[in-house]
Write a protein that holds these residues in place. Structure first.
Motif, PDB file in Angstrom:
ATOM      1  N   ARG A  75     -53.552  68.544 -68.991  1.00 56.88           N
ATOM      2  CA  ARG A  75     -53.343  68.372 -70.427  1.00 56.88           C
ATOM      3  C   ARG A  75     -54.567  68.851 -71.184  1.00 56.88           C
ATOM      4  NH1 ARG A  75     -50.854  62.794 -72.280  1.00 56.88           N
ATOM      5  NH2 ARG A  75     -49.009  63.957 -71.616  1.00 56.88           N
ATOM      6  N   LEU A  76     -54.327  69.514 -72.327  1.00 54.69           N
ATOM      7  CA  LEU A  76     -55.396  69.890 -73.232  1.00 54.69           C
ATOM      8  C   LEU A  76     -55.360  68.982 -74.450  1.00 54.69           C
ATOM      9  CD1 LEU A  76     -55.234  73.801 -73.294  1.00 54.69           C
ATOM     10  CD2 LEU A  76     -56.741  72.339 -71.940  1.00 54.69           C
ATOM     11  N   TYR A  77     -56.536  68.569 -74.896  1.00 54.51           N
ATOM     12  CA  TYR A  77     -56.675  67.833 -76.153  1.00 54.51           C
ATOM     13  C   TYR A  77     -57.381  68.725 -77.159  1.00 54.51           C
ATOM     14  CZ  TYR A  77     -55.407  63.547 -73.664  1.00 54.51           C
ATOM     15  OH  TYR A  77     -54.737  62.594 -72.937  1.00 54.51           O
ATOM     16  N   VAL A  78     -56.843  68.763 -78.372  1.00 58.94           N
ATOM     17  CA  VAL A  78     -57.374  69.620 -79.428  1.00 58.94           C
ATOM     18  C   VAL A  78     -57.756  68.756 -80.612  1.00 58.94           C
ATOM     19  CG1 VAL A  78     -56.909  71.581 -80.936  1.00 58.94           C
ATOM     20  CG2 VAL A  78     -55.924  71.522 -78.637  1.00 58.94           C
ATOM     21  N   HIS A  79     -58.947  68.998 -81.135  1.00 58.16           N
ATOM     22  CA  HIS A  79     -59.504  68.178 -82.217  1.00 58.16           C
ATOM     23  C   HIS A  79     -59.156  68.758 -83.578  1.00 58.16           C
ATOM     24  CE1 HIS A  79     -62.800  67.398 -85.121  1.00 58.16           C
ATOM     25  NE2 HIS A  79     -62.787  66.190 -84.622  1.00 58.16           N
ATOM     26  N   GLY A  80     -58.979  67.882 -84.550  1.00 60.78           N
ATOM     27  CA  GLY A  80     -58.736  68.332 -85.910  1.00 60.78           C
ATOM     28  C   GLY A  80     -58.869  67.207 -86.905  1.00 60.78           C
ATOM     29  N   SER A  81     -58.629  67.529 -88.168  1.00 56.99           N
ATOM     30  CA  SER A  81     -58.666  66.541 -89.247  1.00 56.99           C
ATOM     31  C   SER A  81     -57.266  66.033 -89.518  1.00 56.99           C
ATOM     32  CB  SER A  81     -59.243  67.176 -90.515  1.00 56.99           C
ATOM     33  OG  SER A  81     -58.981  66.372 -91.642  1.00 56.99           O
ATOM     34  N   THR A  82     -57.157  64.801 -89.949  1.00 58.10           N
ATOM     35  CA  THR A  82     -55.846  64.250 -90.286  1.00 58.10           C
ATOM     36  C   THR A  82     -55.213  64.988 -91.458  1.00 58.10           C
ATOM     37  OG1 THR A  82     -56.965  62.579 -91.617  1.00 58.10           O
ATOM     38  CG2 THR A  82     -56.324  61.956 -89.385  1.00 58.10           C
ATOM     39  N   ILE A 175     -54.435  66.357 -81.041  1.00 61.35           N
ATOM     40  CA  ILE A 175     -53.127  66.726 -80.514  1.00 61.35           C
ATOM     41  C   ILE A 175     -53.276  67.043 -79.029  1.00 61.35           C
ATOM     42  CG2 ILE A 175     -52.207  67.562 -82.693  1.00 61.35           C
ATOM     43  CD1 ILE A 175     -52.714  70.402 -81.761  1.00 61.35           C
ATOM     44  N   ARG A 176     -52.183  66.860 -78.302  1.00 64.77           N
ATOM     45  CA  ARG A 176     -52.192  67.150 -76.876  1.00 64.77           C
ATOM     46  C   ARG A 176     -51.193  68.264 -76.585  1.00 64.77           C
ATOM     47  NH1 ARG A 176     -49.174  62.232 -77.015  1.00 64.77           N
ATOM     48  NH2 ARG A 176     -47.027  62.545 -76.253  1.00 64.77           N
ATOM     49  N   LEU A 177     -51.532  69.051 -75.579  1.00 65.84           N
ATOM     50  CA  LEU A 177     -50.684  70.161 -75.165  1.00 65.84           C
ATOM     51  C   LEU A 177     -50.688  70.194 -73.645  1.00 65.84           C
ATOM     52  CD1 LEU A 177     -49.042  72.727 -75.824  1.00 65.84           C
ATOM     53  CD2 LEU A 177     -51.216  73.981 -75.880  1.00 65.84           C
TER      54      LEU A 177
END
Length: 241
Positions: A75-82, A175-177
């Motif tokens: 699994r990949l986790y991707v960072h971002g703003s709400t 988010i996860r991918l």
């Protein structure tokens, strides 16, 4: 014309785990022999980086955003703003769950200078992931994901800083991918000049490219008694002693 598709084929990784299945989307249209679906090859390329490019469609037009990521197993986790558009769409209602995305990671290892402009290329390692991204809402999983993203960039750092508080977590989205539809592609080796060009009087070869680190610069106001952490990379190429 730059041809990044010339050169040797991707080398297979260790066959300890089954490869990712090849699909229409994960099969290159050019130089298919250079593609790899080996999990260890894919994981190694992903683990060496920390910036990805996340592509999706917004209002009928393609958008590609650079952002931080981390791999945890498959699994990949991707960072971002709400407040980020793709993060909001990834958390859409159950009637339309998730956001179709394409995520890429690329390392440039060398500039390949040929005798002809057409055969100039680069040596590279890349991974392309297709799938549906979903917002991480479980507090424990999100906390682990954020730690993993910090660790991906600077191993050892997540345990050596203040964890995010409630206000900061509320402003941060993840988010996860899942790694299901995945392929790697690798180009190594020398230029592929045409036989008729071999006698031309031009220098030809490969110029290596490597990520390097400068000497860490302390922030203004840092207590001078606080030592430089041992986990920070030394100045010089990645992995240098």
């Amino acid at each position: 014309m730059v041809s990044a598709e010339s050169g040797r084929t991707a080398q297979p990784g260790h066959p300890a785990h089954p490869p990712y299945p090849a699909t229409d989307r994960s099969t290159p249209t050019r130089s298919r022999e250079r593609a790899s679906y080996d999990r260890e090859v894919v994981h190694a390329i992903l683990d060496e980086g920390y910036v990805c490019h996340l592509g999706f469609v917004r209002d009928g037009a393609p958008v590609v955003l650079p952002t931080l990521y981390a791999r945890h197993g498959e699994r990949l986790y991707v960072h971002g703003s709400t407040g980020s558009r793709p993060l909001r769409e990834a958390g859409a209602p159950a009637a339309d769950p998730g956001l179709p995305v394409c995520l890429t990671v690329t390392h440039v290892d060398g500039l390949v200078l040929a005798r002809s402009a057409f055969h100039h290329s680069i040596n590279y390692r890349s991974v392309v992931v297709h799938g549906t991204a979903h917002e991480v809402t479980d507090p424990e999983e999100r906390s682990r994901a954020l730690d993993a993203i910090v660790e991906q960039a600077v191993p050892g750092r997540s345990a050596d800083c203040r964890p995010a508080d409630a206000r900061e977590l509320a402003a941060t989205a993840v988010i996860r991918l899942d790694l299901r539809e995945v392929s790697a592609k690798v180009r190594t080796g020398e230029p592929n000049d045409e036989p008729a060009d071999l006698a031309l009087p031009y220098w030809t070869g490969v110029v290596p490219v490597a990520r390097t680190y400068g000497r860490p610069v302390p922030a203004t106001g840092l207590d001078p008694s606080i030592p430089l952490p041992a986990y920070l990379p030394p100045a010089g190429p990645r992995g240098a002693a």
